[in-house]
Design an enzyme around this catalytic site. Structure first.
Site, mmCIF file in Angstrom:
data_model
loop_
_atom_site.group_PDB
_atom_site.id
_atom_site.type_symbol
_atom_site.label_atom_id
_atom_site.label_comp_id
_atom_site.label_asym_id
_atom_site.label_seq_id
_atom_site.Cartn_x
_atom_site.Cartn_y
_atom_site.Cartn_z
ATOM 1 N N GLU A 276 0.850 -1.201 0.000
ATOM 2 C CA GLU A 276 0.000 0.000 0.000
ATOM 3 C C GLU A 276 0.885 1.250 0.000
ATOM 4 O OE1 GLU A 276 -3.252 -0.085 -0.481
ATOM 5 O OE2 GLU A 276 -3.092 -2.261 -0.525
ATOM 6 N N TRP A 279 1.520 1.830 -3.429
ATOM 7 C CA TRP A 279 0.525 2.609 -4.196
ATOM 8 C C TRP A 279 0.823 4.109 -4.052
ATOM 9 C CZ3 TRP A 279 -2.808 1.598 -7.927
ATOM 10 C CH2 TRP A 279 -3.228 0.277 -8.123
ATOM 11 N N TRP A 307 -20.950 14.520 -18.246
ATOM 12 C CA TRP A 307 -21.194 14.780 -16.826
ATOM 13 C C TRP A 307 -22.463 15.584 -16.627
ATOM 14 C CZ3 TRP A 307 -18.257 11.764 -14.205
ATOM 15 C CH2 TRP A 307 -16.935 11.532 -14.559
ATOM 16 N N ASN A 342 -10.322 3.655 3.492
ATOM 17 C CA ASN A 342 -10.095 3.498 2.050
ATOM 18 C C ASN A 342 -11.248 2.797 1.334
ATOM 19 O OD1 ASN A 342 -8.432 3.472 -0.413
ATOM 20 N ND2 ASN A 342 -8.488 1.261 -0.108
ATOM 21 N N TRP A 360 -15.466 13.875 -11.542
ATOM 22 C CA TRP A 360 -14.602 13.441 -10.430
ATOM 23 C C TRP A 360 -13.853 14.614 -9.813
ATOM 24 C CZ3 TRP A 360 -9.381 14.412 -10.994
ATOM 25 C CH2 TRP A 360 -8.860 14.514 -12.285
ATOM 26 N N TRP A 383 -8.777 9.368 -7.447
ATOM 27 C CA TRP A 383 -10.037 9.774 -8.090
ATOM 28 C C TRP A 383 -10.080 9.298 -9.535
ATOM 29 C CZ3 TRP A 383 -14.676 11.198 -6.419
ATOM 30 C CH2 TRP A 383 -14.776 11.565 -5.072
HETATM 31 P P1 FAD Z 1 -3.239 2.009 5.342
HETATM 32 O O1 FAD Z 1 -4.070 0.923 4.768
HETATM 33 O O2 FAD Z 1 -2.733 1.839 6.702
HETATM 34 O O3 FAD Z 1 -2.037 2.220 4.314
HETATM 35 C C1 FAD Z 1 -0.758 2.726 4.692
HETATM 36 C C2 FAD Z 1 -0.365 3.890 3.805
HETATM 37 O O4 FAD Z 1 -0.260 3.488 2.441
HETATM 38 C C3 FAD Z 1 -1.364 5.023 3.801
HETATM 39 O O5 FAD Z 1 -1.199 5.874 4.914
HETATM 40 C C4 FAD Z 1 -1.045 5.719 2.482
HETATM 41 O O6 FAD Z 1 0.061 6.589 2.593
HETATM 42 C C5 FAD Z 1 -0.674 4.563 1.592
HETATM 43 N N1 FAD Z 1 -1.836 4.120 0.814
HETATM 44 C C6 FAD Z 1 -2.775 3.211 1.186
HETATM 45 N N2 FAD Z 1 -3.673 3.046 0.184
HETATM 46 C C7 FAD Z 1 -3.302 3.875 -0.804
HETATM 47 C C8 FAD Z 1 -3.822 4.161 -2.096
HETATM 48 N N3 FAD Z 1 -4.900 3.533 -2.594
HETATM 49 N N4 FAD Z 1 -3.201 5.097 -2.858
HETATM 50 C C9 FAD Z 1 -2.093 5.725 -2.407
HETATM 51 N N5 FAD Z 1 -1.551 5.485 -1.191
HETATM 52 C C10 FAD Z 1 -2.138 4.576 -0.402
HETATM 53 N N6 FAD Z 1 -4.572 8.836 0.354
HETATM 54 C C11 FAD Z 1 -3.894 9.900 0.817
HETATM 55 O O7 FAD Z 1 -2.899 9.750 1.532
HETATM 56 N N7 FAD Z 1 -4.306 11.168 0.491
HETATM 57 C C12 FAD Z 1 -5.391 11.410 -0.275
HETATM 58 O O8 FAD Z 1 -5.704 12.572 -0.551
HETATM 59 C C13 FAD Z 1 -6.133 10.293 -0.732
HETATM 60 N N8 FAD Z 1 -7.263 10.468 -1.462
HETATM 61 C C14 FAD Z 1 -7.970 9.366 -1.884
HETATM 62 C C15 FAD Z 1 -9.123 9.557 -2.649
HETATM 63 C C16 FAD Z 1 -9.873 8.465 -3.071
HETATM 64 C C17 FAD Z 1 -11.092 8.679 -3.917
HETATM 65 C C18 FAD Z 1 -9.466 7.163 -2.733
HETATM 66 C C19 FAD Z 1 -10.263 5.975 -3.184
HETATM 67 C C20 FAD Z 1 -8.319 6.959 -1.997
HETATM 68 C C21 FAD Z 1 -7.552 8.055 -1.567
HETATM 69 N N9 FAD Z 1 -6.370 7.886 -0.826
HETATM 70 C C22 FAD Z 1 -5.672 8.984 -0.392
HETATM 71 C C23 FAD Z 1 -5.782 6.536 -0.648
HETATM 72 C C24 FAD Z 1 -6.192 5.778 0.620
HETATM 73 O O9 FAD Z 1 -7.577 5.797 0.766
HETATM 74 C C25 FAD Z 1 -5.544 6.363 1.882
HETATM 75 O O10 FAD Z 1 -4.160 6.499 1.714
HETATM 76 C C26 FAD Z 1 -5.787 5.432 3.076
HETATM 77 O O11 FAD Z 1 -7.165 5.223 3.260
HETATM 78 C C27 FAD Z 1 -5.189 6.061 4.322
HETATM 79 O O12 FAD Z 1 -5.512 5.306 5.435
HETATM 80 P P2 FAD Z 1 -4.433 4.485 6.245
HETATM 81 O O13 FAD Z 1 -3.225 5.333 6.496
HETATM 82 O O14 FAD Z 1 -5.130 3.928 7.414
HETATM 83 O O15 FAD Z 1 -4.064 3.359 5.184
#
Ligand code: FAD
Length: 483
Positions: A276, A279, A307, A342, A360, A383
């Protein structure tokens, strides 16, 4: 030889190469510059919730520097003028910073490096925010990756540098340089929508490292599966800490690997967690190579999508009043805490784009304003992923069913009951679809549809059909052939 260390998205002391190198050369003047979007030429500025976090993170950094006998000098922008003033008042001969990757920041930093080097200063930048520089991970033919899996496979073949220890040294701060943090008005007052957030979050380096420790101990086991459950505590919630650089991905990497070496049964969950972080790396890779990602469809054929515009529907979505409990719970969690799980982010984004057929970019802007972890790379890449217009995106025809998603990922209704308390007394059977509940069930639960809780603003089946019809225009423009 004094070095100015210009803090930006690296609000920590440990594993901070700009700071470590500066201390190795002599005294350090630590500076943070608050720029307006105009000063920074930033078309996608971080605002509301991010400002709250920034305020508290700077406060924490100032306290940490205070323990070393110094203070954080907080200055107003533009950055060039502030740095000129800091150089003039301190006699600094060097400026260090850790790199940012937003297009406006790259342009600004390039200019500043040239400008201060021309004055005879040593202007140096470092990598503190990513495991690997976006330009270092390349395809076999030397280009950027457009698909996550091969990107991450390639990244995994590269060594990750060990995090640097916390440095120490002499700090300086000329009298009269900078302004009190409070004078920048970064926290809300009327109304104070962030009241109580300090009970939920601990911005700053100490909070970040404590949270990682708790997550590894209590949340990592089962992460691979349970990270999909918004009702369970199996995600790290490190995202705002990572965004503001209170903890580095190298630190997360090293701590996770160490932990799973000691607990081999958790190795799979550990790798999933690090993927993650992968990602996040991929999003930065995309933003660096495709700087229009926040503003334009990565697949241009999606420009043809018809849209809708509806202020009323957008407001209902923003306020968590769509009539679909799982969507509403997510939007209310976001407003109340500055965070959303997420799995629910994917659902609410899909709902805005596909059920409401709103662009979006409306969602990107709302998230950027309300998320504490608002991050240009992650937000725009995510997005576009949901919209189907992005690199390695979800197929356009994947339209999450809000009722089914609720039943699957919040099976006992714990999450919905928490954020939609007006539905709390509904039995699980109808909790995710109150509009399907018989009158007597609604009555017994004290729910009056249209009064205590909204009726659905769109019908799922009709909305799904309309979304798919809309994609015909994209198909005609040649946009979905690769999927
Ligand atoms: P954990 O599951 O603990 O993951 C650890 C770290 O991995 C996160 O803190 C983050 O840095 C990274 N990560 C995890 N999933 C993703 C992902 N899909 N894409 C990129 N990095 C990821 N994340 C943001 O940090 N900032 C945003 O502005 C953001 N906007 C989002 C918008 C949408 C529409 C969606 C679907 C996802 C978005 N995310 C964003 C990705 C993701 O949802 C969050 O990083 C995650 O929910 C953060 O929670 P966590 O730290 O508990 O995640």
């Amino acid at each position: 030889m004094t070095t100015i260390v210009w803090f930006r998205q690296d609000l920590r002391l440990a594993d901070n190469p700009a700071l470590a190198e500066a201390f190795a050369n002599g005294p350090v003047l630590p500076v943070y510059i608050v720029e307006t979007p105009e000063q920074a030429a930033d078309s996608h500025p971080m605002t509301g919730a991010s400002h709250w976090w920034l305020h508290h993170s700077l406060k924490a950094l100032d306290a940490t520097l205070g323990a070393l006998g110094g203070r954080l000098v907080v200055m107003e922008g533009p950055a060039e003028t502030a740095l000129e003033r800091a150089v003039a008042q301190s006699g600094a001969t060097a400026i260090h910073w850790n790199r940012c990757y937003e297009p406006h920041a790259i342009a600004r930093d390039k200019h500043l490096k040239t400008r201060f080097s021309a004055d005879g200063l040593s202007a140096r930048s470092f990598n503190a925010s990513l495991l690997h520089e976006p330009w270092d991970v390349e395809t076999k033919t030397g280009g950027p990756f457009k698909v996550y899996s091969p990107f991450w496979r390639a990244a995994l073949t590269r060594p990750v540098a060990a995090p640097l220890p916390r440095p120490s040294g002499r700090l300086v701060s000329p009298d009269g340089l900078g302004r009190p943090l409070d004078s920048f008005g970064l926290t809300p007052s009327k109304p104070d929508w962030a009241a109580g957030w300090l009970d939920l979050w601990q911005p700053g380096e100490a909070g970040a490292s404590a949270l990682l420790g708790t997550f590894l101990e209590e949340g990592l086991k089962g992460y691979g599966e349970l990270r999909n459950r918004p009702d369970l505590p199996n995600v790290s919630r490190l995202s705002p800490h990572l965004h503001f650089g209170e903890i580095s991905p190298r630190q997360v990497w090293a701590a996770t690997r160490l932990y799973t070496d000691m607990h081999p049964a958790l190795a799979k969950d550990g790798e999933k967690f690090l993927s993650e972080i992968g990602w996040r790396e991929f999003a930065y890779h995309l933003l660096y190579h495709f700087p229009t990602l926040p503003a334009k469809n990565w697949k241009p054929a999606f420009d043809a999508y018809p849209w809708r515009e509806s202020e009323a529907d957008l407001k209902a979505w923003q306020r968590g009043m769509t009539g679909y409990p799982m969507v509403d719970a997510g939007m209310r969690e976001l407003w109340a805490t500055g965070y959303m799980h997420n799995r629910v982010r994917m659902l609410v984004a899909s709902f805005l784009i596909k059920h409401l057929r709103l662009d979006w970019r409306h969602g990107e802007a709302w998230f950027r304003d309300t998320l504490l972890d608002a991050d240009l790379a992650n937000n725009s890449a995510s997005w576009q992923w949901v919209a189907g217009s992005g690199a390695d995106a979800a197929p356009y025809f994947r339209i999450f069913a809000p009722v089914g998603q609720g039943q699957k990922f919040d099976p006992d209704g714990v999450y919905v009951r928490r954020w939609c308390p007006e539905l709390a007394r509904l039995p699980n059977e109808f909790l995710h679809a109150p509009f399907e509940a018989p009158d007597r069930v609604l009555k017994a639960a004290g729910v009056v549809l249209g009064k205590t809780y909204p009726r659905p603003i769109v019908d799922h089946a009709a909305a799904r059909a309309a979304a798919l019809a809309g994609y015909e225009a994209v198909k005609e423009a040649g946009g979905v052939a690769a999927e």
